[in-house]
Design a protein around this motif. Structure first.
Motif, PDB file in Angstrom:
ATOM      1  N   ALA A   1      51.050  53.052 -19.872  1.00  0.00           N
ATOM      2  CA  ALA A   1      52.465  53.414 -19.737  1.00  0.00           C
ATOM      3  C   ALA A   1      52.994  53.165 -18.322  1.00  0.00           C
ATOM      4  O   ALA A   1      54.075  52.589 -18.148  1.00  0.00           O
ATOM      5  N   TYR A   2      52.262  53.581 -17.318  1.00  0.00           N
ATOM      6  CA  TYR A   2      52.748  53.445 -15.938  1.00  0.00           C
ATOM      7  C   TYR A   2      52.890  51.983 -15.519  1.00  0.00           C
ATOM      8  O   TYR A   2      53.950  51.592 -15.017  1.00  0.00           O
ATOM      9  N   PRO A   3      51.864  51.131 -15.712  1.00  0.00           N
ATOM     10  CA  PRO A   3      52.063  49.734 -15.321  1.00  0.00           C
ATOM     11  C   PRO A   3      53.170  49.048 -16.115  1.00  0.00           C
ATOM     12  O   PRO A   3      53.929  48.245 -15.562  1.00  0.00           O
ATOM     13  N   LEU A   4      53.289  49.361 -17.399  1.00  0.00           N
ATOM     14  CA  LEU A   4      54.341  48.729 -18.195  1.00  0.00           C
ATOM     15  C   LEU A   4      55.722  49.164 -17.733  1.00  0.00           C
ATOM     16  O   LEU A   4      56.667  48.359 -17.719  1.00  0.00           O
ATOM     17  N   LEU A   5      55.857  50.417 -17.362  1.00  0.00           N
ATOM     18  CA  LEU A   5      57.141  50.902 -16.848  1.00  0.00           C
ATOM     19  C   LEU A   5      57.504  50.190 -15.547  1.00  0.00           C
ATOM     20  O   LEU A   5      58.635  49.715 -15.385  1.00  0.00           O
ATOM     21  N   LEU A   6      56.543  50.085 -14.636  1.00  0.00           N
ATOM     22  CA  LEU A   6      56.812  49.388 -13.375  1.00  0.00           C
ATOM     23  C   LEU A   6      57.143  47.913 -13.604  1.00  0.00           C
ATOM     24  O   LEU A   6      58.061  47.369 -12.979  1.00  0.00           O
ATOM     25  N   LEU A   7      56.401  47.284 -14.496  1.00  0.00           N
ATOM     26  CA  LEU A   7      56.656  45.871 -14.780  1.00  0.00           C
ATOM     27  C   LEU A   7      58.019  45.676 -15.441  1.00  0.00           C
ATOM     28  O   LEU A   7      58.709  44.683 -15.174  1.00  0.00           O
ATOM     29  N   ALA A   8      58.419  46.604 -16.293  1.00  0.00           N
ATOM     30  CA  ALA A   8      59.744  46.512 -16.916  1.00  0.00           C
ATOM     31  C   ALA A   8      60.842  46.635 -15.861  1.00  0.00           C
ATOM     32  O   ALA A   8      61.833  45.891 -15.894  1.00  0.00           O
ATOM     33  N   LEU A   9      60.662  47.558 -14.922  1.00  0.00           N
ATOM     34  CA  LEU A   9      61.662  47.713 -13.859  1.00  0.00           C
ATOM     35  C   LEU A   9      61.712  46.480 -12.958  1.00  0.00           C
ATOM     36  O   LEU A   9      62.800  46.008 -12.591  1.00  0.00           O
ATOM     37  N   MET A  10      60.541  45.944 -12.601  1.00  0.00           N
ATOM     38  CA  MET A  10      60.525  44.731 -11.775  1.00  0.00           C
ATOM     39  C   MET A  10      61.115  43.544 -12.533  1.00  0.00           C
ATOM     40  O   MET A  10      61.835  42.721 -11.953  1.00  0.00           O
ATOM     41  N   GLY A  11      60.834  43.449 -13.823  1.00  0.00           N
ATOM     42  CA  GLY A  11      61.396  42.373 -14.630  1.00  0.00           C
ATOM     43  C   GLY A  11      62.910  42.485 -14.728  1.00  0.00           C
ATOM     44  O   GLY A  11      63.620  41.474 -14.642  1.00  0.00           O
ATOM     45  N   ALA A  12      63.407  43.712 -14.897  1.00  0.00           N
ATOM     46  CA  ALA A  12      64.859  43.912 -14.956  1.00  0.00           C
ATOM     47  C   ALA A  12      65.505  43.531 -13.622  1.00  0.00           C
ATOM     48  O   ALA A  12      66.567  42.889 -13.588  1.00  0.00           O
ATOM     49  N   GLY A  13      64.858  43.893 -12.522  1.00  0.00           N
ATOM     50  CA  GLY A  13      65.372  43.510 -11.209  1.00  0.00           C
ATOM     51  C   GLY A  13      65.369  42.006 -11.017  1.00  0.00           C
ATOM     52  O   GLY A  13      66.297  41.423 -10.446  1.00  0.00           O
TER      53      GLY A  13
END
Length: 147
Positions: free
Chosen positions: A37-49
């Motif tokens: 969950a944590y890495p996917l959340l961070l990756l989703a935020l970086m991808g959105a950015g």
């Protein structure tokens, strides 16, 4: 142009890392959401950015300010040093050093940076290790602490 190119490469890296992180599994259930969950959340935020910068780079298209670039590079180096020293030095010392260096990079004064670094290292260790039951490495301080 360079911002869009970097953002596109970063987005591809985020997608690849999300596929890698999707396979994370814990050998036992220590967390209800699991380790991915944590890495996917961070990756989703970086991808959105990254997507934002691809379609609307805005002020990033202006000339780079050299002192800001130097400070950003030093910040990345400090965070890499934090990751490298996390196990050998332990959480408290590596966190204190990272907070101290980052405080100085963001134009903090010497004494407040030292005080906040020591407090941050110790208080975060107490919070995570004792209150949240997240085991953290003590590193070189292990000899001074009884189990």
């Amino acid at each position: 142009m360079y911002v869009r190119l970097f953002s596109a490469i970063w987005l591809l890296l985020c997608v690849w890392l999300a596929f890698v992180a999707w396979g994370f599994e814990a050998p036992f259930a220590y967390d209800p959401v699991g380790p991915r969950a944590y890495p996917l959340l961070l990756l989703a935020l970086m991808g959105a950015g990254s997507l934002w910068l691809i379609f609307k780079p805005g002020l990033m298209e202006q000339q780079l300010h050299i002192p800001t670039v130097k400070r950003s590079v030093l910040c990345v180096v400090a965070l890499l040093a934090y990751a490298v020293t996390f196990e050998p030095l332990g959480f408290i010392l590596s966190t204190a050093l990272a907070v101290f260096v980052l405080g100085l990079l963001f134009t903090g004064r010497l004494v407040p940076c030292i005080i906040s670094a020591v407090l941050m290292g110790v208080l975060l260790f107490v919070l995570f290790d004792y209150l949240l039951d997240v085991p953290l490495p003590l590193g070189v301080l292990e000899a001074f602490v009884e189990s």
